[in-house]
Design a protein around this motif. Structure first.
Motif, PDB file in Angstrom:
ATOM      1  N   LYS A   6       0.673  -0.882  -0.023  1.00  0.00           N
ATOM      2  CA  LYS A   6       0.100  -0.087  -0.040  1.00  0.00           C
ATOM      3  C   LYS A   6       0.815   1.310   0.170  1.00  0.00           C
ATOM      4  O   LYS A   6       1.703   1.316   0.338  1.00  0.00           O
ATOM      5  CB  LYS A   6      -1.175  -0.115   0.694  1.00  0.00           C
ATOM      6  N   THR A   8       0.264   5.786   0.294  1.00  0.00           N
ATOM      7  CA  THR A   8      -1.342   6.128   0.719  1.00  0.00           C
ATOM      8  C   THR A   8      -1.406   7.476   0.715  1.00  0.00           C
ATOM      9  O   THR A   8      -1.735   8.540   0.944  1.00  0.00           O
ATOM     10  CB  THR A   8      -1.666   5.613   2.364  1.00  0.00           C
ATOM     11  N   PHE A  51     -11.112   2.048 -11.159  1.00  0.00           N
ATOM     12  CA  PHE A  51     -11.977   2.074 -10.189  1.00  0.00           C
ATOM     13  C   PHE A  51     -12.981   1.307 -10.005  1.00  0.00           C
ATOM     14  O   PHE A  51     -13.054   1.119 -10.747  1.00  0.00           O
ATOM     15  CB  PHE A  51     -11.912   3.398 -10.138  1.00  0.00           C
ATOM     16  N   ASN A  52     -13.401   1.195  -9.121  1.00  0.00           N
ATOM     17  CA  ASN A  52     -14.893   0.228  -8.792  1.00  0.00           C
ATOM     18  C   ASN A  52     -15.067   1.330  -7.596  1.00  0.00           C
ATOM     19  O   ASN A  52     -16.703   0.534  -7.201  1.00  0.00           O
ATOM     20  CB  ASN A  52     -14.177  -1.031  -8.188  1.00  0.00           C
ATOM     21  N   MET A  54     -14.768   1.882  -4.665  1.00  0.00           N
ATOM     22  CA  MET A  54     -13.639   1.517  -3.664  1.00  0.00           C
ATOM     23  C   MET A  54     -11.990   2.151  -3.320  1.00  0.00           C
ATOM     24  O   MET A  54     -11.289   1.638  -2.624  1.00  0.00           O
ATOM     25  CB  MET A  54     -14.153   0.005  -2.505  1.00  0.00           C
ATOM     26  N   GLU A  55     -11.604   1.289  -4.240  1.00  0.00           N
ATOM     27  CA  GLU A  55     -10.412   1.521  -4.736  1.00  0.00           C
ATOM     28  C   GLU A  55      -9.714   2.028  -5.563  1.00  0.00           C
ATOM     29  O   GLU A  55     -10.383   1.386  -6.858  1.00  0.00           O
ATOM     30  CB  GLU A  55      -9.842  -0.088  -3.979  1.00  0.00           C
ATOM     31  N   ILE A  56      -8.596   2.190  -5.985  1.00  0.00           N
ATOM     32  CA  ILE A  56      -7.478   2.514  -7.710  1.00  0.00           C
ATOM     33  C   ILE A  56      -6.289   0.861  -7.527  1.00  0.00           C
ATOM     34  O   ILE A  56      -5.654   1.324  -6.425  1.00  0.00           O
ATOM     35  CB  ILE A  56      -7.207   4.053  -7.111  1.00  0.00           C
ATOM     36  N   ILE A  57      -6.861   1.055  -8.696  1.00  0.00           N
ATOM     37  CA  ILE A  57      -5.788   0.100  -9.436  1.00  0.00           C
ATOM     38  C   ILE A  57      -4.819   0.407 -10.113  1.00  0.00           C
ATOM     39  O   ILE A  57      -5.450   1.401 -11.304  1.00  0.00           O
ATOM     40  CB  ILE A  57      -6.038  -0.836  -9.434  1.00  0.00           C
ATOM     41  N   TYR A  69     -14.504  -3.050 -12.734  1.00  0.00           N
ATOM     42  CA  TYR A  69     -13.604  -1.387 -13.021  1.00  0.00           C
ATOM     43  C   TYR A  69     -13.853  -0.833 -14.071  1.00  0.00           C
ATOM     44  O   TYR A  69     -13.873  -0.664 -14.725  1.00  0.00           O
ATOM     45  CB  TYR A  69     -12.360  -1.589 -12.523  1.00  0.00           C
ATOM     46  N   TRP A 101     -12.889  10.792  -9.151  1.00  0.00           N
ATOM     47  CA  TRP A 101     -12.448   9.412  -8.183  1.00  0.00           C
ATOM     48  C   TRP A 101     -12.776   9.431  -7.220  1.00  0.00           C
ATOM     49  O   TRP A 101     -12.325   9.264  -5.850  1.00  0.00           O
ATOM     50  CB  TRP A 101     -11.461   7.791  -8.922  1.00  0.00           C
ATOM     51  N   LEU A 105     -14.559   8.612  -3.322  1.00  0.00           N
ATOM     52  CA  LEU A 105     -13.730   7.564  -2.384  1.00  0.00           C
ATOM     53  C   LEU A 105     -14.563   8.859  -1.188  1.00  0.00           C
ATOM     54  O   LEU A 105     -13.899   7.851   0.197  1.00  0.00           O
ATOM     55  CB  LEU A 105     -12.414   8.017  -2.626  1.00  0.00           C
ATOM     56  N   GLN A 111      -7.544  12.398   5.158  1.00  0.00           N
ATOM     57  CA  GLN A 111      -6.938  10.735   4.994  1.00  0.00           C
ATOM     58  C   GLN A 111      -5.985  11.072   3.770  1.00  0.00           C
ATOM     59  O   GLN A 111      -5.689  10.212   2.882  1.00  0.00           O
ATOM     60  CB  GLN A 111      -8.383  10.538   4.589  1.00  0.00           C
TER      61      GLN A 111
END
Length: 113
Positions: A6, A8, A51-52, A54-57, A69, A101, A105, A111
């Motif tokens: 991770k 962040t 992106f879905n 909840m998260e970014i890949i 995604y 995105w 989130l 954050q």
């Protein structure tokens, strides 16, 4: 498969030029070890973002799709010299993240640090 890593730190940058006075853009600084493993250079720096909600890949650019995604293809990593106390010749790798995105989130200022 490598263990999940991770990273962040999301940077918030105030936009300049003709942007509205409250306009910002978001970017993440990617670890040098990842970029060396991916063999990222100024000529070879395309990645895909997924992106879905909840998260970014982030992954090397390919024709792959990930079910569920949204995909932003062929995004370019910006490469610049690292400043401050970094060793001479150290590079910084930054990737812009879609504002939509970040809003989805629902990240607050705490954050983003």
């Amino acid at each position: 498969m490598r263990p999940l890593e991770k990273y962040t730190r999301l940077n918030v940058i105030k936009c300049a030029g003709n942007s509205s006075k409250n306009a910002v853009k978001y970017r993440v600084t990617l670890p040098n070890s990842w970029m060396q493993e991916w063999k990222v250079t100024k000529e070879n720096r395309s990645v895909d973002l997924f992106f879905n909600g909840m998260e970014i890949i982030v992954q090397k650019a390919s024709n792959e799709e990930i079910q569920g995604y949204e995909k932003l293809a062929n995004r370019l990593i910006s490469i610049s010299s690292s400043g401050g106390g970094a060793s001479k010749g150290t590079l910084r790798y930054n990737l812009g993240i879609c504002n939509k995105w970040v809003y989805e989130l629902q990240l607050n200022d705490m954050q983003l640090l």
